[in-house]
Design a protein around this motif. Structure first.
Motif, PDB file in Angstrom:
ATOM      1  N   THR A   1      29.949  45.580  32.631  1.00 54.37           N
ATOM      2  CA  THR A   1      31.231  46.176  32.248  1.00 54.37           C
ATOM      3  C   THR A   1      32.395  45.492  32.959  1.00 54.37           C
ATOM      4  OG1 THR A   1      30.175  48.324  31.872  1.00 54.37           O
ATOM      5  CG2 THR A   1      32.564  48.331  32.207  1.00 54.37           C
ATOM      6  N   LEU A   2      32.223  45.209  34.270  1.00 57.13           N
ATOM      7  CA  LEU A   2      33.284  44.549  35.026  1.00 57.13           C
ATOM      8  C   LEU A   2      33.523  43.131  34.498  1.00 57.13           C
ATOM      9  CD1 LEU A   2      35.305  44.377  37.346  1.00 57.13           C
ATOM     10  CD2 LEU A   2      33.416  43.718  38.856  1.00 57.13           C
ATOM     11  N   VAL A   3      32.452  42.376  34.251  1.00 57.16           N
ATOM     12  CA  VAL A   3      32.596  41.001  33.758  1.00 57.16           C
ATOM     13  C   VAL A   3      33.278  40.997  32.387  1.00 57.16           C
ATOM     14  CG1 VAL A   3      31.340  38.972  32.942  1.00 57.16           C
ATOM     15  CG2 VAL A   3      30.698  40.052  35.103  1.00 57.16           C
ATOM     16  N   GLN A   4      32.886  41.909  31.520  1.00 57.87           N
ATOM     17  CA  GLN A   4      33.520  41.980  30.204  1.00 57.87           C
ATOM     18  C   GLN A   4      35.014  42.300  30.327  1.00 57.87           C
ATOM     19  OE1 GLN A   4      30.914  44.888  28.374  1.00 57.87           O
ATOM     20  NE2 GLN A   4      29.849  43.306  27.195  1.00 57.87           N
ATOM     21  N   GLN A   5      35.361  43.162  31.284  1.00 55.75           N
ATOM     22  CA  GLN A   5      36.775  43.483  31.514  1.00 55.75           C
ATOM     23  C   GLN A   5      37.538  42.238  31.963  1.00 55.75           C
ATOM     24  OE1 GLN A   5      37.461  46.170  34.763  1.00 55.75           O
ATOM     25  NE2 GLN A   5      39.692  46.052  34.598  1.00 55.75           N
ATOM     26  N   LEU A   6      36.948  41.488  32.891  1.00 61.46           N
ATOM     27  CA  LEU A   6      37.618  40.288  33.405  1.00 61.46           C
ATOM     28  C   LEU A   6      37.748  39.227  32.318  1.00 61.46           C
ATOM     29  CD1 LEU A   6      35.804  40.063  36.865  1.00 61.46           C
ATOM     30  CD2 LEU A   6      38.103  40.928  36.424  1.00 61.46           C
ATOM     31  N   MET A   7      36.708  39.061  31.510  1.00 61.42           N
ATOM     32  CA  MET A   7      36.733  38.056  30.444  1.00 61.42           C
ATOM     33  C   MET A   7      37.787  38.371  29.379  1.00 61.42           C
ATOM     34  SD  MET A   7      34.559  35.588  30.991  1.00 61.42           S
ATOM     35  CE  MET A   7      32.945  35.127  31.648  1.00 61.42           C
ATOM     36  N   SER A   8      38.181  39.629  29.284  1.00 52.37           N
ATOM     37  CA  SER A   8      39.176  39.998  28.270  1.00 52.37           C
ATOM     38  C   SER A   8      40.548  39.400  28.561  1.00 52.37           C
ATOM     39  CB  SER A   8      39.283  41.527  28.182  1.00 52.37           C
ATOM     40  OG  SER A   8      39.888  42.063  29.346  1.00 52.37           O
ATOM     41  N   TYR A   9      40.729  38.833  29.751  1.00 53.95           N
ATOM     42  CA  TYR A   9      42.015  38.229  30.105  1.00 53.95           C
ATOM     43  C   TYR A   9      42.082  36.754  29.711  1.00 53.95           C
ATOM     44  CZ  TYR A   9      43.347  42.463  32.528  1.00 53.95           C
ATOM     45  OH  TYR A   9      43.694  43.770  32.805  1.00 53.95           O
ATOM     46  N   ASP A  10      41.174  36.311  28.867  1.00 54.00           N
ATOM     47  CA  ASP A  10      41.183  34.944  28.325  1.00 54.00           C
ATOM     48  C   ASP A  10      41.245  33.888  29.429  1.00 54.00           C
ATOM     49  OD1 ASP A  10      41.111  35.851  25.681  1.00 54.00           O
ATOM     50  OD2 ASP A  10      43.272  36.172  25.687  1.00 54.00           O
ATOM     51  N   ILE A  11      40.327  34.007  30.378  1.00 52.10           N
ATOM     52  CA  ILE A  11      40.256  33.043  31.480  1.00 52.10           C
ATOM     53  C   ILE A  11      39.768  31.708  30.915  1.00 52.10           C
ATOM     54  CG2 ILE A  11      39.156  32.538  33.693  1.00 52.10           C
ATOM     55  CD1 ILE A  11      38.928  35.600  34.065  1.00 52.10           C
TER      56      ILE A  11
END
Length: 301
Positions: free
Chosen positions: A203-213
């Motif tokens: 869940t945390l990784v998916q949240q971070l990935m949503s910022y288009d890194i």
């Protein structure tokens, strides 16, 4: 049914070769072959397909191998319980846990256990696959969620959180993010969302990935993530237990972390009185208490 022939059949099925089974059993290839033929005749069936590269079990052979494998595991359990009737802690203990926890937390602490029980033989199996404890694929498991298998004794050891960390050198070169949007200017090192992992981390990784890194490195275990972070490759998603042994890491965005991930120790009910299991369990619990004490002392300083 002849137990000795079953023992020889099991060795051949396990090795896939008459020659290799003979080496294990200290018998000649011809002696092993005679015993297999006699067993096939007594059962009036063919147990192996024979070809130039070795032996392959027939359907009937698979059924028999399943039975002898279960027998073998039960015999191992009985032998372990007999050995555990002694006062001293010795012999083999098969421990399974994840690659990250095993390499980063457990293995560095094992010298203390061996110092106390020098005759203990630990077989440490590090993998994300959940091994079957009742079927004796392992004696003890440490897992990042409560085991669902029946007939297990389980104890919750602690909880961990996944957080963001980087080295001072990386932050000096690339700057320290002040909010999640700033991650777009950094490289994220984390587990792949398709890898086997706990849901809280996913869940945390998916949240971070949503910022288009734009730049990422994904690894299938935390040991790999840590090595990349220590080599200044980026900001890593890591369990908080690593910070005690790697004090140079800097926590990034302190308000960002996963939900708590429970850590459980489990072992089969039939090993309740095992002295080897008890020694390992008590050692892990003592290490966790010491870990918590150091954390409290660090916060008070």
């Amino acid at each position: 049914m002849d137990w000795d022939k079953l023992r020889i059949f099991h060795a051949v099925a396990d090795a896939g070769s008459l020659t290799h089974a003979g080496d294990v059993l200290h018998l000649s290839q011809s002696a092993v072959s005679r015993q297999i033929r006699a067993l096939e005749e007594s059962l009036d069936t063919t147990l192996f397909h024979r070809h130039a590269r070795g032996l392959i079990l027939t359907e009937q052979g698979e059924l028999l191998f399943d039975a002898t494998r279960a027998m073998s595991k039960r015999l191992e359990t009985a032998a372990a319980r007999i050995r555990d009737s002694e006062d001293e802690v010795f012999g083999e203990l098969r421990v399974t846990t994840t690659t990250g926890f095993g390499t980063l937390w457990l293995a560095p602490r094992l010298p203390a256990l061996y110092a106390k029980y020098p005759d203990l033989k630990i077989d440490l199996m590090l993998e994300e696959r959940v091994l079957d404890l009742p079927m004796r694929e392992a004696d003890v498991a440490i897992r990042m969620k409560e085991p669902s298998q029946a007939d297990l004794i389980r104890k919750r050891l602690m909880s961990v959180n996944m957080r963001l960390y980087a080295t001072p050198e990386y932050l000096a070169a690339r700057g320290t993010p002040q909010e999640l949007e700033d991650l777009k200017r950094h490289r994220l090192v984390c587990q792949n969302v398709h890898a086997a992992q706990v849901s809280a981390n996913l869940t945390l990784v998916q949240q971070l990935m949503s910022y288009d890194i734009p730049s990422t490195l994904t690894v299938n275990n935390y040991f790999g993530v840590l090595q990349a972070v220590l080599n200044h490759l980026g900001i890593g998603v890591l369990p908080n237990y690593v910070t005690e042994d790697f004090t140079n890491l800097v926590r990034v965005l302190p308000d960002v972390e996963s939900n708590e991930v429970p850590v459980f120790l489990a072992y089969p009910e039939e090993l309740r009185h095992s002295k080897r299991v008890a020694a390992f369990r008590d050692f892990v619990i003592e290490e966790i208490f010491a870990h918590r004490k150091r954390q409290r002392e660090g916060r008070e300083e």
